[in-house]
Design a protein around this motif. Sequence first.
Motif, mmCIF file in Angstrom:
data_model
loop_
_atom_site.group_PDB
_atom_site.id
_atom_site.type_symbol
_atom_site.label_atom_id
_atom_site.label_comp_id
_atom_site.label_asym_id
_atom_site.label_seq_id
_atom_site.Cartn_x
_atom_site.Cartn_y
_atom_site.Cartn_z
ATOM 1 N N GLU A 95 -79.518 89.019 -38.732
ATOM 2 C CA GLU A 95 -79.194 89.934 -39.402
ATOM 3 C C GLU A 95 -78.581 91.126 -38.986
ATOM 4 O O GLU A 95 -78.957 92.129 -38.260
ATOM 5 C CB GLU A 95 -80.554 90.086 -40.388
ATOM 6 C CG GLU A 95 -80.418 88.793 -42.102
ATOM 7 C CD GLU A 95 -81.460 88.957 -42.678
ATOM 8 O OE1 GLU A 95 -82.007 89.533 -42.328
ATOM 9 O OE2 GLU A 95 -81.026 87.703 -44.016
ATOM 10 N N ARG A 99 -73.176 94.847 -38.615
ATOM 11 C CA ARG A 99 -72.374 94.650 -39.882
ATOM 12 C C ARG A 99 -71.000 94.809 -39.504
ATOM 13 O O ARG A 99 -70.142 94.281 -40.300
ATOM 14 C CB ARG A 99 -71.972 94.930 -41.166
ATOM 15 C CG ARG A 99 -73.851 94.418 -41.853
ATOM 16 C CD ARG A 99 -73.992 95.265 -43.233
ATOM 17 N NE ARG A 99 -75.832 94.576 -43.946
ATOM 18 C CZ ARG A 99 -76.795 95.066 -43.546
ATOM 19 N NH1 ARG A 99 -76.836 96.381 -42.953
ATOM 20 N NH2 ARG A 99 -77.369 94.125 -44.239
ATOM 21 N N SER A 125 -73.128 89.756 -37.876
ATOM 22 C CA SER A 125 -73.909 89.456 -39.518
ATOM 23 C C SER A 125 -73.703 88.878 -40.095
ATOM 24 O O SER A 125 -72.230 88.638 -40.436
ATOM 25 C CB SER A 125 -74.212 90.971 -39.682
ATOM 26 O OG SER A 125 -74.401 91.054 -40.874
#
Length: 616
Positions: A95, A99, A125
């Motif tokens: 994470e 993204r 991600s």
Amino acid sequence: MSHYVAVDGDGAVRVAPRGGWQRVVEGHHPLIDKPEVHCVVGVMKGRLHIAVSAGSDAGLYRIFADGLCATVAHAALQKAGALAQDRTIAVSPGEAWPRDYVVLMEDHAVAADGEACGELLVGFSPDMDPCLLEAFAPQVADAMRPHMITAPVSGRSTSALEGVAASGLPAPRPESAQTARPACDDALLVGDPVWQRFWFGTDGQEDTPAPDFDFGKFRNRVMNDSGAAQILAQEHGLNWDELTAAQQEQMYVPGPAPAHPGLDVAALMLRTRTEDWTWDGVYARVSPHRLTEDLTDVHPTDVSALRRGLVTPSAFTPDHRLSPNSRLSHAIAAVTTTAAYLAVDHTHFIPEHLALDVATTASLSQSSRAALRLPGPWAILLHEPVPLTAVQADDEELDALLDAQVPGSSHAVLGAVLAAHPDHTLDTSLGLVLMASVHPERGRQWCLQPALYGDHGAGRLLYSYAAQLAFAKWRKPLAPPAQERGKPGSAKALKRLAKHPDARAGGLHRMNLLDYTPPTPPPAEPRSPADPKGGSGADWEYGTWRRASWTENTRIGIRDANGDLIGPVYKDGAVEGVTYTRGSVFRPRSRIRPDLPLRPDRRTVYQLRDTGTSAP
């Protein structure tokens, strides 16, 4: 879905879906200026940008999909003057990665100790737009896809070995992305009703009473014992007990405005354990013993890799945009992981040949339960994996399993985290079972699963662990080896220390080792040949197994410094308090009438991996 529309020079209109592209171009990204970064791939305004550095491997174009992507990457690498290096590439989901683009970089750049294994990591991600997968070669995309939340694997199925659903497990390894697990404060349940009964003694259906535990109470204790409640008050002016039920459940205090990140209390709690968690990461990387793919052959020092792997690095600084379900999972993982680290001073290891017996010990009597005392407020135990199928088996099922085999991919237990009250009496409100599995697609996984004490499967298991801590003899931790050279605390210095025999036996981890000595057997009572069963008068046709158990008020011989008995225990001259004492004694499983064959079992069973224990 929104689209990006572009018009070519010849007037042709090209439309790309959100996240997709209609052109592939050589681009530039600020990260490329860093020497450890080799390639950055992302989409901007309907174009796929591939940025490479001069220090890249000239063969990197092979990780891209055939066609324009590979062609543009190849040309960019040649233009940059990249040389062939024949590097190994591995995927690294997490994470913490952005993204909107994929980064290819040296592994040492993300390692806690900066040590390199020579790999290039494809960092991405789990929430990345799945359209980006189309830019990569099939073998690379297939390696990334199982770790993504937005791109489920086609044909993926949940494990069905009458066990816990694999989807109920959190992130398996330190390098893997965190996945949600179904959990909430009033019902931390995993699996179907059968396994709800295994963990909690109830399935929550019909007239069955609800589980008699309060995870909120357990969470409050971890908050206070870890010092997180004090930090919350001193640094943020908030009283944990005054937060709303919803804020305590999600361990999150929203900010004054929607755009404000708020306060992540779960991450604050985890950060109280940062030093130990970081040390575990360094040790796991330099340890001469690594976790096996099937999680067998567990050594005392593997506690570092197992503890650290309970959460990912991003759990310490999570994205404030987490969904409510993800935030619940994040909070539960923070509580259970912090509890495991609260037990660093009371870490215990059970040898492989006793693991199965400890995990399948018969239920304790009420008087034995009342006598349980733990060595500290928190304790953790670790051992070789024992299949959950054996842990939940009744006597007849265990008889069959002892000469059978459970598949290696089955769910198993590796130990537990237990808590005690200030007076060292056992806190039976809740325990945490270290559960593991090896999933065919997601690899090895483990988590701490909340469970209740009782006479059900997990309840017996927790009481068995507590009995070992309370009644058994443990070898005290070896003194950690002294560092003779190198920078104190450096990875290289720790790597040298990790090779020392005392360190491999758990000296650096303050590991207590179970020191089991078979008890002195009482004199055998004479039996008539016609009465082998001791009173029934019926001849036995088959032998059987007796599961491990604890006896009470049993004579225990007093031994000298060399471990030798100082006098008789049962024979003439035995004197209580002089040659023997009385107490609880652990008796491993044993064969009853080993001269007879075991009863044939017509059910379909599997062979249990032999742990090397022989019947006394």
